[in-house]
Scaffold this active site. Structure first.
Site, short mmCIF file in Angstrom:
data_model
loop_
_atom_site.label_atom_id
_atom_site.label_comp_id
_atom_site.label_asym_id
_atom_site.label_seq_id
_atom_site.Cartn_x
_atom_site.Cartn_y
_atom_site.Cartn_z
N ALA A 1 25.46 -39.90 -54.31
CA ALA A 1 25.52 -41.38 -54.84
C ALA A 1 24.31 -42.13 -54.19
CB ALA A 1 26.86 -41.94 -53.89
N LEU A 2 23.17 -41.57 -54.61
CA LEU A 2 21.87 -41.98 -54.17
C LEU A 2 21.75 -43.51 -54.69
CD1 LEU A 2 19.61 -38.90 -54.51
CD2 LEU A 2 21.10 -39.62 -52.72
N HIS A 3 20.68 -44.57 -53.80
CA HIS A 3 20.52 -45.53 -54.47
C HIS A 3 18.91 -45.91 -53.88
CE1 HIS A 3 21.36 -46.66 -50.12
NE2 HIS A 3 22.56 -46.30 -50.34
N ASP A 4 18.45 -47.10 -53.96
CA ASP A 4 16.86 -47.22 -53.54
C ASP A 4 16.91 -46.89 -52.16
OD1 ASP A 4 16.47 -47.65 -56.05
OD2 ASP A 4 15.93 -49.78 -55.87
N HIS B 1 17.85 -44.47 -50.36
CA HIS B 1 17.58 -43.11 -50.26
C HIS B 1 16.30 -42.67 -50.70
CE1 HIS B 1 22.11 -42.78 -50.47
NE2 HIS B 1 22.17 -42.44 -49.32
N GLU C 1 17.55 -47.03 -41.37
CA GLU C 1 17.83 -48.00 -40.40
C GLU C 1 19.37 -48.52 -40.61
OE1 GLU C 1 14.98 -50.67 -39.35
OE2 GLU C 1 13.58 -49.01 -38.35
N ASP D 1 21.93 -47.46 -41.10
CA ASP D 1 23.04 -46.58 -40.28
C ASP D 1 22.08 -46.64 -38.73
OD1 ASP D 1 25.22 -45.98 -41.81
OD2 ASP D 1 23.59 -45.03 -43.03
N SER E 1 26.19 -46.72 -50.73
CA SER E 1 27.00 -45.83 -51.60
C SER E 1 28.37 -46.59 -51.79
CB SER E 1 27.13 -44.46 -51.39
OG SER E 1 25.79 -43.94 -51.20
O1 PAF Z 1 23.96 -40.94 -43.54
C1 PAF Z 1 24.45 -40.03 -44.34
O2 PAF Z 1 24.43 -40.04 -45.35
C2 PAF Z 1 25.28 -39.15 -43.60
O3 PAF Z 1 25.84 -39.49 -42.45
C3 PAF Z 1 24.38 -37.79 -43.22
C4 PAF Z 1 23.19 -38.02 -42.31
C5 PAF Z 1 23.57 -37.22 -44.68
C6 PAF Z 1 25.23 -36.49 -42.71
O4 PAF Z 1 26.11 -36.26 -43.31
#
Ligand code: PAF
Length: 288
Positions: free
Chosen positions: A37-40, A42, A153, A155, A191
């Site tokens: 569920a990639l966004h900018d 990622h 960052e 998270d 996401s």
């Molecule tokens: O940040 C995330 O998307 C997840 O916690 C990770 C680091 C991919 C581990 O599943």
């Protein structure tokens, strides 16, 4: 598995075969683990990895071990085709797509657990979470064997937990954090923002404003407890629930003494809007 145009590996042996050829050529390998569920946010990590490494591997695996019963494992957005297109555009060299059976085969029993930065904050509401994250990231590190790995960052606690794990368990991997990517109104990209209704989406950006005011108050020399109480009460008035609004030591996430800020800090919050949980954080410098 859908027909993907980008190079991908679905088994550990296929992954290692590809990486071995890069290693034989003396190339430096960067790794961006994701749950898709990639966004900018990622994609900015993939770009950061490209800037520091010769080849970049991104993994997509929705890790069941970091979801508790009743959380959103089943509804977590899965957008493989769009993800592959975004990774192709960002010139990612390989996508690793392990299955549950590869990651946790029958009889699987190991778990990585940490204290230190894993204590408190996210762990209060989600006590299972960092065990699941540390376990899957340790496995992914052993499977990919990168020189560097990149985490957002956004998270922040997760970033410190991974740094601590790498240090404690002697993984020969440099961990680099990438800055939080935000929507125009300040909402941190996530996401899970896809779960928000239009009305909730409008409210969601208030989280960033509350943290900004909190950080500004600390940087102006307001006592930590007073500034925190104000940020907490605003958050309680705006959101359906507040898990935490805190200021912590930026390096360790340990509690700060009350009074004027004397070490660089991080202000962090987790709130709920309907069923959706939002987290965000930012730096607060010591008053000049
Ligand atoms: O940040 C995330 O998307 C997840 O916690 C990770 C680091 C991919 C581990 O599943």
């Amino acid at each position: 598995m859908q027909n993907l145009q980008i190079a991908h590996a679905t088994t550990i042996s296929a992954l290692r075969t590809r990486i071995r050829t890069w290693r034989e050529d003396g190339l430096r390998i960067g790794f961006v683990p994701t749950m898709g569920a990639l966004h900018d946010g990622h994609i900015s990590l993939v770009r950061l990895a490209k800037a520091h490494c010769d080849r970049v591997v991104a993994s997509i695996f929705v890790n069941p071990k970091q979801f508790a019963a009743g959380e959103d494992l089943d509804t977590y957005p899965r957008t493989m085709i769009e993800d592959a297109e975004k990774l192709t555009a960002a010139k990612c060299d390989l996508i690793y797509l392990p299955t549950n059976e590869i990651m946790y085969p029958q009889g699987y029993s190991a778990s990585v657990s940490l204290q230190g930065p894993a204590l408190g904050l996210e762990s209060e509401a989600r006590p299972h979470f960092f065990h699941g994250v540390a376990t899957v990231v340790a496995k992914l590190f052993n499977q990919v064997g990168p020189d560097m790995a990149f985490f957002g960052e956004k998270d922040y606690q997760q970033l410190l937990v991974i740094k601590q794990m790498v240090k404690d368990l002697d993984f020969p991997i440099d961990i680099m954090g990438g800055g939080t990517m935000r929507e125009k109104d300040g909402l941190a990209m996530s996401s899970r923002n896809a779960y928000l209704s239009a009305e909730q989406r409008a409210t969601a950006s208030r989280l960033n404003a509350i943290l900004k005011d909190f950080a500004t108050a600390l940087e102006a020399g307001r006592p930590v407890a007073e500034a925190r109480a104000e940020a907490l009460s605003t958050a309680q008035a705006v959101f359906d629930g507040v898990d935490y609004v805190e200021a912590r030591c930026a390096a360790t996430l340990s509690a700060l003494p009350d009074g004027k800020l004397e070490t660089p800090a991080r202000v962090l919050a987790a709130v709920r809007l309907g069923q959706t949980r939002l987290i965000d954080n930012m730096a607060a410098k010591t008053p000049s």
